[in-house]
Design a protein around this motif. Structure first.
Motif, PDB file in Angstrom:
ATOM      1  N   VAL A   4     -16.510  32.139  23.666  1.00 36.83           N
ATOM      2  CA  VAL A   4     -16.093  30.739  23.809  1.00 36.83           C
ATOM      3  C   VAL A   4     -15.136  30.587  24.982  1.00 36.83           C
ATOM      4  N   LEU A   5     -14.167  31.488  25.093  1.00 35.79           N
ATOM      5  CA  LEU A   5     -13.186  31.414  26.171  1.00 35.79           C
ATOM      6  C   LEU A   5     -13.836  31.643  27.538  1.00 35.79           C
ATOM      7  N   ARG A   6     -14.912  32.427  27.555  1.00 38.79           N
ATOM      8  CA  ARG A   6     -15.629  32.664  28.823  1.00 38.79           C
ATOM      9  C   ARG A   6     -16.704  31.617  29.085  1.00 38.79           C
ATOM     10  N   GLY A   7     -17.010  30.816  28.078  1.00 34.91           N
ATOM     11  CA  GLY A   7     -18.095  29.842  28.226  1.00 34.91           C
ATOM     12  C   GLY A   7     -19.454  30.503  28.257  1.00 34.91           C
ATOM     13  N   ASP A   8     -19.605  31.586  27.496  1.00 39.68           N
ATOM     14  CA  ASP A   8     -20.862  32.347  27.476  1.00 39.68           C
ATOM     15  C   ASP A   8     -21.354  32.460  26.035  1.00 39.68           C
ATOM     16  N   PHE A   9     -22.432  31.746  25.715  1.00 39.47           N
ATOM     17  CA  PHE A   9     -23.015  31.793  24.383  1.00 39.47           C
ATOM     18  C   PHE A   9     -24.311  32.596  24.367  1.00 39.47           C
ATOM     19  N   GLY A  10     -24.576  33.307  25.442  1.00 41.64           N
ATOM     20  CA  GLY A  10     -25.779  34.114  25.507  1.00 41.64           C
ATOM     21  C   GLY A  10     -27.009  33.285  25.833  1.00 41.64           C
ATOM     22  N   PRO A  11     -28.180  33.915  25.754  1.00 43.36           N
ATOM     23  CA  PRO A  11     -29.428  33.209  26.071  1.00 43.36           C
ATOM     24  C   PRO A  11     -29.923  32.382  24.886  1.00 43.36           C
ATOM     25  N   THR A  22     -33.100  31.574  29.436  1.00 44.35           N
ATOM     26  CA  THR A  22     -32.174  30.574  29.962  1.00 44.35           C
ATOM     27  C   THR A  22     -30.866  30.605  29.172  1.00 44.35           C
ATOM     28  N   PRO A  23     -29.706  30.682  29.830  1.00 42.75           N
ATOM     29  CA  PRO A  23     -28.428  30.695  29.105  1.00 42.75           C
ATOM     30  C   PRO A  23     -28.207  29.375  28.361  1.00 42.75           C
ATOM     31  N   VAL A  24     -27.564  29.467  27.208  1.00 39.83           N
ATOM     32  CA  VAL A  24     -27.280  28.281  26.401  1.00 39.83           C
ATOM     33  C   VAL A  24     -26.417  27.289  27.178  1.00 39.83           C
ATOM     34  N   MET A  25     -25.426  27.788  27.909  1.00 38.91           N
ATOM     35  CA  MET A  25     -24.527  26.896  28.653  1.00 38.91           C
ATOM     36  C   MET A  25     -25.275  26.110  29.718  1.00 38.91           C
ATOM     37  N   SER A  26     -26.317  26.695  30.293  1.00 39.46           N
ATOM     38  CA  SER A  26     -27.110  25.967  31.286  1.00 39.46           C
ATOM     39  C   SER A  26     -27.817  24.780  30.643  1.00 39.46           C
ATOM     40  N   LEU A  27     -28.362  24.999  29.430  1.00 41.40           N
ATOM     41  CA  LEU A  27     -29.022  23.913  28.708  1.00 41.40           C
ATOM     42  C   LEU A  27     -28.022  22.820  28.319  1.00 41.40           C
ATOM     43  N   ILE A  28     -26.828  23.252  27.854  1.00 42.66           N
ATOM     44  CA  ILE A  28     -25.813  22.277  27.430  1.00 42.66           C
ATOM     45  C   ILE A  28     -25.304  21.474  28.619  1.00 42.66           C
ATOM     46  N   MET A  29     -25.032  22.133  29.728  1.00 45.61           N
ATOM     47  CA  MET A  29     -24.516  21.433  30.916  1.00 45.61           C
ATOM     48  C   MET A  29     -25.539  20.448  31.473  1.00 45.61           C
ATOM     49  N   ALA A  30     -26.820  20.752  31.306  1.00 47.07           N
ATOM     50  CA  ALA A  30     -27.854  19.821  31.761  1.00 47.07           C
ATOM     51  C   ALA A  30     -27.949  18.607  30.854  1.00 47.07           C
ATOM     52  N   ALA A  31     -27.655  18.796  29.551  1.00 43.75           N
ATOM     53  CA  ALA A  31     -27.792  17.700  28.584  1.00 43.75           C
ATOM     54  C   ALA A  31     -26.508  16.907  28.390  1.00 43.75           C
ATOM     55  N   LEU A  32     -25.355  17.523  28.645  1.00 45.90           N
ATOM     56  CA  LEU A  32     -24.068  16.887  28.350  1.00 45.90           C
ATOM     57  C   LEU A  32     -23.841  15.565  29.088  1.00 45.90           C
ATOM     58  N   PRO A  33     -24.157  15.460  30.394  1.00 41.71           N
ATOM     59  CA  PRO A  33     -23.930  14.176  31.070  1.00 41.71           C
ATOM     60  C   PRO A  33     -24.692  13.018  30.436  1.00 41.71           C
ATOM     61  N   TRP A  34     -25.878  13.269  29.897  1.00 38.87           N
ATOM     62  CA  TRP A  34     -26.645  12.211  29.246  1.00 38.87           C
ATOM     63  C   TRP A  34     -25.922  11.704  27.995  1.00 38.87           C
ATOM     64  N   THR A  35     -25.419  12.638  27.192  1.00 38.00           N
ATOM     65  CA  THR A  35     -24.714  12.236  25.971  1.00 38.00           C
ATOM     66  C   THR A  35     -23.402  11.542  26.289  1.00 38.00           C
ATOM     67  N   VAL A  36     -22.649  12.067  27.243  1.00 37.73           N
ATOM     68  CA  VAL A  36     -21.371  11.451  27.610  1.00 37.73           C
ATOM     69  C   VAL A  36     -21.586  10.026  28.102  1.00 37.73           C
ATOM     70  N   GLY A  37     -22.589   9.836  28.975  1.00 33.78           N
ATOM     71  CA  GLY A  37     -22.875   8.494  29.477  1.00 33.78           C
ATOM     72  C   GLY A  37     -23.289   7.540  28.366  1.00 33.78           C
ATOM     73  N   LEU A  38     -24.142   8.014  27.460  1.00 34.69           N
ATOM     74  CA  LEU A  38     -24.606   7.173  26.349  1.00 34.69           C
ATOM     75  C   LEU A  38     -23.453   6.799  25.417  1.00 34.69           C
ATOM     76  N   LEU A  39     -22.635   7.795  25.052  1.00 36.99           N
ATOM     77  CA  LEU A  39     -21.539   7.538  24.131  1.00 36.99           C
ATOM     78  C   LEU A  39     -20.481   6.631  24.749  1.00 36.99           C
ATOM     79  N   LEU A  40     -20.184   6.835  26.011  1.00 36.29           N
ATOM     80  CA  LEU A  40     -19.156   6.014  26.659  1.00 36.29           C
ATOM     81  C   LEU A  40     -19.542   4.543  26.666  1.00 36.29           C
ATOM     82  N   GLN A  41     -20.758   4.256  27.126  1.00 35.31           N
ATOM     83  CA  GLN A  41     -21.147   2.850  27.195  1.00 35.31           C
ATOM     84  C   GLN A  41     -21.276   2.233  25.810  1.00 35.31           C
TER      85      GLN A  41
END
Length: 334
Positions: free
Chosen positions: A84-91, A98-117
């Motif tokens: 968690v401290l390294r930001g590494d959740f493995g594949p 594909t690393p889990v963090m790569s999938l999350i970083m690709a999806a996170l902006p969509w959720t943040v934008g949706l939730l904010l508005q």
């Protein structure tokens, strides 16, 4: 230690405590899951033919190290916090390698934008209508709008989403019902792409707004109804102060303070509604990613999404708590 410093210390302590308990509970629940990601990966890789037993054992050891599942449960727990401290959740198991963090970083902006508005619109609109309905209690239009809002309030988010999907996707097909943007458009700062983003995000955002506006309306109307009977408001009315000034300076402003606290407390519930909404509309956010990970038994993906979600919600709550003293001088003065 003055009141303001004590307030900040309490908020930062709560912030770290929430993250520690939330992430620890996430690890415990995921660890108790009957799905073994190592055995599932081994079965997937050996399903196409016979494999040497020694190779399978080496594969099992490598995957255990890759997923951080070596040693006892306590060893895995400390290893997980290191990840968690390294930001590494493995594949990701379902999207290996594909690393889990790569999938999350690709999806996170969509959720943040949706939730904010959705959160900003529902909070502002619900509080405005609630304040007006609580102060101008004889207004027929406000009574009608209040009745509509209160009728929508108990309806589950997924029911609202299904109704909007059927209404605007099939009966009156004006808006797209799937995806985050038009598939043949490359992400760019252009009119066509931004227009596509807005159109695809309208139904998911509208679902969350309709699902959340009722609670803000009800609580704000109740607060304003109590404030209008306070002595300072009655004296202002007797002194001939205009209704508009009384409403904005004496009533709405005081009623907004507890609503700001409520905004921080509601973030977790709003994210829960977004998970169902994103899956319903196939919106490419972390909510859809989480449900896909649960269905596919993707241990690392579920663990990564829930951990990042807990941290993100905790950070958002902390930001609201730090903004609160700017609105309420009593916190600054202690």
């Amino acid at each position: 230690m003055d009141g303001f410093t004590k307030y900040l210390a309490q908020r930062f302590f709560q912030f770290f405590l929430v993250i520690f308990l939330g992430v620890s509970l996430t690890f415990l629940i995921t660890s108790l899951s009957p799905v073994d990601p190592v055995e599932q990966s081994v079965s997937l890789m050996t399903s196409f033919g016979a494999t040497d037993p020694r190779s399978v054992e080496l594969m099992r050891e490598a995957l255990s190290e890759l997923y951080g599942l070596q040693g006892s449960l306590l060893d895995q727990y400390f290893s997980f916090w290191g990840r968690v401290l390294r930001g590494d959740f493995g594949p990701s198991l379902s999207s290996f390698p594909t690393p889990v963090m790569s999938l999350i970083m690709a999806a996170l902006p969509w959720t943040v934008g949706l939730l904010l508005q959705a959160l900003i619109i529902s909070w502002c609109l619900g509080n405005l209508l609630g304040a007006l309905a609580g102060y101008f209690r004889s207004n027929l239009l406000l009574k009608l709008s209040g009745a509509v809002v209160m009728a929508l309030h108990p309806v589950p988010t997924y029911i609202l989403g299904l109704v909007l999907l059927l209404l605007f996707g099939f009966v009156w097909p004006l808006l797209p019902i799937s995806g985050g943007a038009q598939m043949n458009l490359s992400p760019a700062f252009s009119f066509d792409y931004i227009r596509s983003l807005i159109l695809h995000g309208t139904l998911p955002a509208l679902t969350l707004v309709l699902g959340g506006i009722g609670s803000w309306f009800i609580s704000m109307r109740s607060l304003v109804s109590n404030i209008v009977t306070d002595d300072h408001v009655v004296y202002a009315e007797l002194a001939g102060v205009s209704s508009g000034k009384i409403f904005s300076q004496y009533v709405a402003r005081n009623a907004l303070l507890p609503q700001l606290t409520g905004l921080a407390l509601s973030l977790g519930g709003v994210f829960g509604g977004a998970v169902i909404t994103e899956f319903l509309y196939n919106y490419p956010g972390v909510g859809r990613l989480l449900i896909q990970g649960i269905y596919r038994g993707d241990y690392s993906l579920v663990l990564g999404v829930t951990t990042i979600s807990i941290i993100a919600v905790a950070v958002a709550v902390l930001i609201i708590d730090l903004i609160y003293p700017l609105i309420d001088p009593r916190v600054r003065l202690g």
